[in-house]
Design a protein around this motif. Structure first.
Motif, PDB file in Angstrom:
ATOM      1  N   GLN A  13       0.739  -1.149   0.175  1.00 46.70           N
ATOM      2  CA  GLN A  13       0.375  -0.082   0.269  1.00 46.70           C
ATOM      3  C   GLN A  13       0.854   1.410  -0.118  1.00 46.70           C
ATOM      4  O   GLN A  13       1.305   2.269  -1.219  1.00 46.70           O
ATOM      5  N   ASP A  14       2.179   1.184   1.108  1.00 47.85           N
ATOM      6  CA  ASP A  14       2.415   2.683   0.772  1.00 47.85           C
ATOM      7  C   ASP A  14       3.387   2.644  -0.734  1.00 47.85           C
ATOM      8  O   ASP A  14       3.277   3.747  -0.663  1.00 47.85           O
TER       9      ASP A  14
ATOM     10  N   LYS B  60       0.801   3.799  -2.657  1.00 46.57           N
ATOM     11  CA  LYS B  60       0.991   5.703  -2.221  1.00 46.57           C
ATOM     12  C   LYS B  60       1.580   6.501  -2.613  1.00 46.57           C
ATOM     13  O   LYS B  60       1.573   8.076  -2.737  1.00 46.57           O
TER      14      LYS B  60
END
Length: 310
Positions: free
Chosen positions: A76-77, A80
């Motif tokens: 997820q990072d 992002k």
């Protein structure tokens, strides 16, 4: 709602899971070790290095791994930062890797209906992301129920069935994970009950050398799990000077460096007809202080040495 645990379904599940136990000795062939296991790196092993999603994958590939377990938050990072699922999939493909499983922590198991509802939404988002990078499995640990009172396992089975149905929709199957330190799903008997009671053909277990020890599960029961109930198994080891009561996640060490009965475990779980994925999962701070490539290479070498003795 259809009854979860009918006599017919029970017989079918038990025959599928336990059928191999009752073959005549003469019909059991000695497994080919080279075809019994696939070696995988759980990114917990490198998590303390704080490398990020892409660099972790690069290290795994350079060390000789072809299979990995990613952590949902790390992926997820990466997204992002402006990256896309297509970017992630290209990195994985270019490195010659397969993402076998993902580690996430949605509290799907808890009694609070509101929390469970949000957990299902979380799991749906995570599963969609994982499907986008080619991952077909995700861990389903007893997150949120580690210090709570004992849950009704029949209700837990109903909740597990719900996320299995979600997995059927997304193509990412949740594997019921045993956590030895938890007040719920800490024993092999408990996760086996929940998997069977779910009455779902996709039910799978995710077990671990350390967690079996921590939770006090009898290794004599491991052969009862059978196939296809287990596709991936977390390997590690533990030192002689720590009891099950005192040992923690951070105390796990490389396979073969401790006193865990590794060969006994591997002999109980290997299935040459369907190679089992062995994934190295440790959280050792002393390893985090070392060069990450060295850690990954050492981990793979020790896994191969351990399986070579089976």
């Amino acid at each position: 709602m259809e009854p979860l645990f009918t006599r017919r379904r029970t017989i079918g599940q038990l025959s599928g899971l336990f059928g191999g136990l009752f073959l005549p000795v003469s019909s059991v062939q000695k497994p080919s070790v080279s075809n019994s296991f696939k070696y995988c790196l759980n990114m917990s092993t490198l998590r303390g290095h704080k490398l990020g999603f892409e660099k972790e994958l690069q290290i795994a590939a350079q060390a000789g791994f072809r299979s990995v377990e990613v952590w949902v938050d790390t992926a997820q990072d990466y997204l992002k930062q402006g990256k896309t699922l297509a970017d992630a999939r290209k990195v994985i493909t270019d490195l010659g890797l397969t993402v076998e499983n993902a580690i996430g922590f949605a509290p799907w198991i808890v009694d609070d209906a509101g929390v469970r509802s949000k957990a299902l939404e979380q799991m749906k988002r995570e599963m969609d992301m994982l499907a986008g990078i080619g991952c077909k499995r995700t861990a389903a640990p007893p997150m949120g129920a580690t210090t709570s009172p004992k849950l009704d396992l029949t209700k837990v089975a109903e909740r597990y069935r719900i996320i299995l149905e979600l997995g059927t929709q997304t193509g990412v199957i949740p594997h019921l994970e045993l956590w030895g330190f938890s007040s719920n799903l800490s024993k092999l008997s408990e996760v086996m009950y929940v998997a069977l009671e779910s009455g779902h053909p996709s039910a799978r277990l995710l077990l671990d050398v350390y967690h079996l020890y921590k939770g006090g599960s009898s290794l004599a029961s491991l052969p009862l799990v059978g196939k296809p109930a287990m596709e991936i198994f977390h390997v590690n080891d533990y030192p002689a000077n720590l009891t099950a009561e005192k040992i923690t996640d951070a105390d796990r060490i490389f396979t073969g460096d401790g006193v865990a009965p590794i060969q006994k475990i591997l002999k109980a779980i290997h299935t040459p007809e369907q190679p089992l994925i062995l994934s190295l999962e440790v959280f050792n701070k002393s390893y985090y202080a070392q060069d990450p490539l060295t850690v990954a290479k050492n981990g793979l070498a020790k896994m191969k040495a351990a399986t070579g003795a089976v």
